[in-house]
Design a protein around this motif. Structure first.
Motif, PDB file in Angstrom:
ATOM      1  N   PHE A  80     -15.416   9.170   0.440  1.00 52.48           N
ATOM      2  CA  PHE A  80     -16.147  10.352  -0.030  1.00 52.48           C
ATOM      3  C   PHE A  80     -16.288  11.381   1.093  1.00 52.48           C
ATOM      4  CE2 PHE A  80     -17.754   7.706  -3.612  1.00 52.48           C
ATOM      5  CZ  PHE A  80     -17.492   8.600  -4.649  1.00 52.48           C
ATOM      6  N   ARG A  81     -16.557  10.923   2.309  1.00 49.36           N
ATOM      7  CA  ARG A  81     -16.636  11.863   3.433  1.00 49.36           C
ATOM      8  C   ARG A  81     -15.315  12.573   3.645  1.00 49.36           C
ATOM      9  NH1 ARG A  81     -19.774   9.368   8.609  1.00 49.36           N
ATOM     10  NH2 ARG A  81     -18.928  11.290   9.527  1.00 49.36           N
ATOM     11  N   SER A  82     -14.218  11.846   3.497  1.00 49.45           N
ATOM     12  CA  SER A  82     -12.902  12.475   3.673  1.00 49.45           C
ATOM     13  C   SER A  82     -12.628  13.521   2.600  1.00 49.45           C
ATOM     14  CB  SER A  82     -11.800  11.402   3.645  1.00 49.45           C
ATOM     15  OG  SER A  82     -11.552  10.940   2.316  1.00 49.45           O
ATOM     16  N   LEU A 137       0.819  -1.209   0.000  1.00 49.32           N
ATOM     17  CA  LEU A 137       0.000   0.000   0.000  1.00 49.32           C
ATOM     18  C   LEU A 137       0.852   1.258   0.000  1.00 49.32           C
ATOM     19  CD1 LEU A 137      -2.851  -1.049   2.455  1.00 49.32           C
ATOM     20  CD2 LEU A 137      -3.053  -0.624   0.005  1.00 49.32           C
ATOM     21  N   ASP A 138       2.053   1.176   0.576  1.00 46.60           N
ATOM     22  CA  ASP A 138       2.953   2.338   0.587  1.00 46.60           C
ATOM     23  C   ASP A 138       3.419   2.717  -0.812  1.00 46.60           C
ATOM     24  OD1 ASP A 138       2.744   2.667   3.289  1.00 46.60           O
ATOM     25  OD2 ASP A 138       4.645   1.667   3.782  1.00 46.60           O
ATOM     26  N   GLN A 139       3.231   1.816  -1.768  1.00 46.50           N
ATOM     27  CA  GLN A 139       3.595   2.140  -3.155  1.00 46.50           C
ATOM     28  C   GLN A 139       2.611   3.123  -3.781  1.00 46.50           C
ATOM     29  OE1 GLN A 139       4.160  -1.415  -5.542  1.00 46.50           O
ATOM     30  NE2 GLN A 139       4.967  -2.555  -3.786  1.00 46.50           N
ATOM     31  N   TYR A 140       1.450   3.295  -3.126  1.00 41.63           N
ATOM     32  CA  TYR A 140       0.412   4.172  -3.667  1.00 41.63           C
ATOM     33  C   TYR A 140       0.146   5.308  -2.691  1.00 41.63           C
ATOM     34  CZ  TYR A 140      -0.358  -0.092  -6.366  1.00 41.63           C
ATOM     35  OH  TYR A 140      -0.185  -1.201  -7.151  1.00 41.63           O
ATOM     36  N   GLN A 141      -0.033   6.489  -3.213  1.00 41.89           N
ATOM     37  CA  GLN A 141      -0.378   7.630  -2.394  1.00 41.89           C
ATOM     38  C   GLN A 141      -1.876   7.888  -2.492  1.00 41.89           C
ATOM     39  OE1 GLN A 141       1.598   9.357  -0.266  1.00 41.89           O
ATOM     40  NE2 GLN A 141       3.131   7.789  -0.787  1.00 41.89           N
ATOM     41  N   PRO A 142      -2.588   7.912  -1.352  1.00 37.69           N
ATOM     42  CA  PRO A 142      -4.016   8.228  -1.416  1.00 37.69           C
ATOM     43  C   PRO A 142      -4.221   9.540  -2.154  1.00 37.69           C
ATOM     44  CG  PRO A 142      -3.381   7.561   0.804  1.00 37.69           C
ATOM     45  CD  PRO A 142      -2.110   7.728   0.030  1.00 37.69           C
ATOM     46  N   LYS A 183      -8.474  -4.616   9.290  1.00 37.08           N
ATOM     47  CA  LYS A 183      -7.798  -4.491  10.584  1.00 37.08           C
ATOM     48  C   LYS A 183      -7.226  -3.093  10.836  1.00 37.08           C
ATOM     49  CE  LYS A 183      -8.501  -8.808  11.509  1.00 37.08           C
ATOM     50  NZ  LYS A 183      -9.517  -9.182  12.515  1.00 37.08           N
ATOM     51  N   HIS A 184      -7.245  -2.225   9.825  1.00 39.58           N
ATOM     52  CA  HIS A 184      -6.616  -0.913   9.967  1.00 39.58           C
ATOM     53  C   HIS A 184      -7.558   0.167   9.429  1.00 39.58           C
ATOM     54  CE1 HIS A 184      -3.285  -3.822   9.893  1.00 39.58           C
ATOM     55  NE2 HIS A 184      -2.631  -2.967  10.665  1.00 39.58           N
ATOM     56  N   PHE A 185      -8.395   0.688  10.318  1.00 40.69           N
ATOM     57  CA  PHE A 185      -9.348   1.721   9.908  1.00 40.69           C
ATOM     58  C   PHE A 185      -8.617   3.041   9.687  1.00 40.69           C
ATOM     59  CE2 PHE A 185     -12.648   4.956  10.894  1.00 40.69           C
ATOM     60  CZ  PHE A 185     -13.502   4.664   9.831  1.00 40.69           C
ATOM     61  N   LEU A 186      -8.948   3.727   8.590  1.00 41.65           N
ATOM     62  CA  LEU A 186      -8.168   4.882   8.143  1.00 41.65           C
ATOM     63  C   LEU A 186      -8.794   6.236   8.430  1.00 41.65           C
ATOM     64  CD1 LEU A 186      -7.165   3.566   4.592  1.00 41.65           C
ATOM     65  CD2 LEU A 186      -5.763   3.534   6.672  1.00 41.65           C
ATOM     66  N   TYR A 187     -10.070   6.256   8.825  1.00 41.48           N
ATOM     67  CA  TYR A 187     -10.781   7.527   8.788  1.00 41.48           C
ATOM     68  C   TYR A 187     -11.243   8.006  10.166  1.00 41.48           C
ATOM     69  CZ  TYR A 187     -10.868   6.339   3.845  1.00 41.48           C
ATOM     70  OH  TYR A 187     -10.505   6.016   2.562  1.00 41.48           O
ATOM     71  N   ALA A 229      -5.607   4.535  -1.642  1.00 42.81           N
ATOM     72  CA  ALA A 229      -4.516   3.613  -1.959  1.00 42.81           C
ATOM     73  C   ALA A 229      -5.036   2.196  -2.188  1.00 42.81           C
ATOM     74  CB  ALA A 229      -3.483   3.630  -0.827  1.00 42.81           C
ATOM     75  N   TYR A 230      -6.035   1.781  -1.399  1.00 45.20           N
ATOM     76  CA  TYR A 230      -6.594   0.435  -1.550  1.00 45.20           C
ATOM     77  C   TYR A 230      -7.155   0.242  -2.952  1.00 45.20           C
ATOM     78  CZ  TYR A 230      -9.831  -3.480  -0.996  1.00 45.20           C
ATOM     79  OH  TYR A 230     -10.511  -4.660  -1.155  1.00 45.20           O
TER      80      TYR A 230
END
Length: 621
Positions: free
Chosen positions: A338-340, A246-251, A613-617, A561-562
């Motif tokens: 979308f909220r972000s 995932l670090d290969q992609y920038q949100p 397992k890793h919530f982002l928002y 990124a996902y």
């Protein structure tokens, strides 16, 4: 005589072996009875604030009764053997059993949502939520509290005897372990849960996941939910590898000039049957749909479900997942993205909020507001579900209100096409008005067909009204339409067979017919200008987990990124059908992927597990 009412395992020589065994049975019997009593108290609370009539099923199904009463017995025996003290064993068991039962009672009362094992990992959220409510103490709770106090008195005063060290003590421990070991496979057995131990005769709404849970008691469904909560990582999973991937992609943010409104609508039971030769329509009920396809971008959607299980398609679209989690807590999703980005995120379903537990799960998926019968549509229907003639005008009103406040994402689900369809009356016109009668066709079949295609005709009339409204709108809007699954057409699919529609899953045609619906992405002129695309053409056959990515690609948005990480999988393996284990690769349905395809799918499964397992928002308002 020492301790006349009390059993002791090490009595004087004047006590006969028989009397010692008698008192041993007295002690052990009280311990076992206290465990059964705790199970009974839990069952009393299991219905929450639902009528006690729900509990009749507990008494009518001995296996269900046993699976609720015996777990406390196993626990108290284990503790009694380990501590050699009946009172403390009862107290700890009561705290666990009744503590969970009371939590379930209040959760049912306040949110119409049962307590599941996965909720134990959300104690902070539960505490925050509980602070917003006034927790009333009812008669059931008072009665259970008094029984628990009485149990403590009995066990502390009347069972002071201790199992002998050695065989006595470890015999009790082994008895507890043996009982737990015997119960575990039965508690986890899906077939038993949905079959022999299921009892829905006294519940009001079979489709309510909450009421189905309540119909099983509490301890039994709570322990059964462990199997759904303990999500095991896919084979070969390494969190570090997923982080590095995932670090290969920038949100990526949506550019301000390309922030168009997005309106998603999942159409219940909707599919285009005009492609089948055996379906002789008396009128062109799909004219509107075909016109929109000519103006937009469309393709085949290969769902995971048939004639039911709506939320599988719905939640795959909203998350990009092929393996859906329990959604018991905040879950990464595209609505959260979308909220972000500053979008208002809302939706509608003109059915009841308990249906598939949408009232709670949609909040966890990021929706700020969602309209159901209970909080909106009931005013038009006297508390009943609403059909498309009500749903679509209300959707237009919500859109017109929200678009003025900034970019708007809405995702709604219709109800009108929900089967089964009546077999003895036509609801949408006269018999034969929508499907040409055929010699030898039964009235039952004709009614099913006319009711289904009459519903389709009405849905398309409402789609025309919606798109005509959006055509005139100066605000940019993109519309995403798709069917959740094929409709029910008779038990055993006999109407499909009579129409000559191939549903043989061993053939590519049958697979596509069985799981395939259509998707359509349509934009008004303002959106086409903002996005710099005409948004037309025939899209690839994809499964629902890729549909949002297809939308982003058309809009020229990179996304989170996902989403960026799964684009390569979508290109190589555009269909992943979880019930059958089949895929589509190079345009062919297969159960055996190429080495490259298999590697991408394994990577995709790891990404899903990592995302769950890793919530982002957490910081999103």
């Amino acid at each position: 005589m020492k301790n006349f009412f009390l059993f002791q395992t090490e009595l004087g020589p004047d006590w006969s072996r028989g009397r010692k065994w008698g008192w041993w049975a007295w002690n052990l019997g009280l311990v076992v009875l206290s465990g059964l009593a705790l199970g009974g108290m839990s069952l009393l609370l299991a219905t929450g604030t639902y009528p006690l009539s729900f509990a009749r099923g507990y008494l009518e199904k001995p296996v269900l009764l046993a699976l609720n009463l015996l777990p406390p017995v196993a626990l108290i025996l284990l503790l009694y053997g380990l501590t050699r003290h009946a009172g403390w064993s009862f107290l700890v068991t009561a705290a666990a059993v009744l503590g969970l039962s009371v939590g379930n009672y209040y959760k049912l009362a306040l949110r119409d949502d049962p307590l599941m094992f996965g909720d134990l990992f959300l104690l902070k959220e539960a505490g925050d939520m509980a602070g917003k409510y006034e927790l009333a103490v009812g008669k059931k709770l008072i009665f259970v509290a008094l029984c628990a106090v009485l149990g403590c008195v009995v066990l502390f005063l009347l069972v002071r005897g201790k199992p002998k060290r050695g065989w006595g003590r470890w015999g009790v421990v082994l008895a507890g372990l043996a009982l737990a070991g015997g119960l575990t496979p039965r508690l986890m057995d899906n077939g038993l849960y949905n079959g022999g131990a299921a009892h829905y005769a006294h519940i009001q709404d079979y489709w309510s996941a909450t009421q189905q849970y309540v119909a099983h008691g509490f301890l039994y469904p709570f322990l059964h939910s462990i199997r759904d909560t303990v999500e095991l990582p896919p084979e070969g999973y390494h969190a570090g590898e997923m982080t590095a991937l995932l670090d290969q992609y920038q949100p990526a943010d949506i550019p301000e000039e390309k922030k168009v409104n997005v309106m998603g609508i999942m159409l219940e039971g909707y599919n285009d049957f005009s492609k089948y030769e055996g379906v002789e329509l008396a009128q062109d009920v799909y004219a509107v749909w075909h016109q929109l396809e000519a103006e937009g971008y469309s393709g085949d959607l290969i769902d995971n479900i048939f004639a039911g299980g709506t939320v599988d398609t719905e939640r795959a679209f909203l998350t990009g997942f092929t393996h859906l989690p329990t959604f018991r807590g905040k879950t990464n999703s595209f609505p959260w993205y979308f909220r972000s980005q500053g979008y208002t995120v809302e939706g509608m379903h003109p059915c009841y909020q308990w249906f598939y537990n949408r009232v709670n799960i949609n909040e966890n998926l990021g929706f700020q507001d969602y309209k159901f019968v209970e909080n909106h549509f009931g005013q038009f229907t006297d508390g009943n579900v609403a059909f498309d003639n009500i749903f679509f005008p209300e959707l237009i009103k919500a859109y017109d209100r929200a678009k003025a406040e900034g970019p708007y994402f809405t995702f709604s689900v219709t109800y009108q096409g929900h089967g089964p369809y009546d077999t003895d009356v036509c609801w949408w016109g006269e018999k034969g008005e929508f499907v040409t009668p055929k010699e030898g066709r039964s009235d039952e079949e004709q009614y099913i067909l006319d009711n289904y295609f009459g519903s389709i005709a009405n849905t398309n009339e409402n789609l025309k009204a919606l798109t005509d409204h959006l055509r005139q709108d100066s605000e940019p809007v993109v519309l995403v339409l798709f069917g959740d699954h094929n409709p029910w057409l008779g038990d055993g699919n006999w109407v499909y067979h009579n129409l000559g529609i191939n549903l043989d899953l061993s053939s590519q045609e049958g697979f596509a017919n069985y799981y395939g619906t259509r998707y359509l992405i349509w934009a008004n002129e303002a959106a086409k200008e903002a996005l710099g695309t005409d948004m037309t053409g025939e899209g690839p056959a994809i499964s629902p987990n890729y549909l949002m990515t297809e939308l982003f690609d058309l809009c020229g948005w990179e996304g989170p990124a996902y989403m960026q990480a799964i684009r390569e999988v979508k290109g190589q393996v555009p269909v992943i059908n979880t019930p059958t284990g089949l895929y589509m690769e190079d345009g062919v349905v297969t159960d055996s992927l190429s080495e490259a395809g298999a590697a991408l799918v394994r990577e995709y499964e790891g990404l899903q597990y990592y995302s769950n397992k890793h919530f982002l928002y957490e910081d999103v308002e």
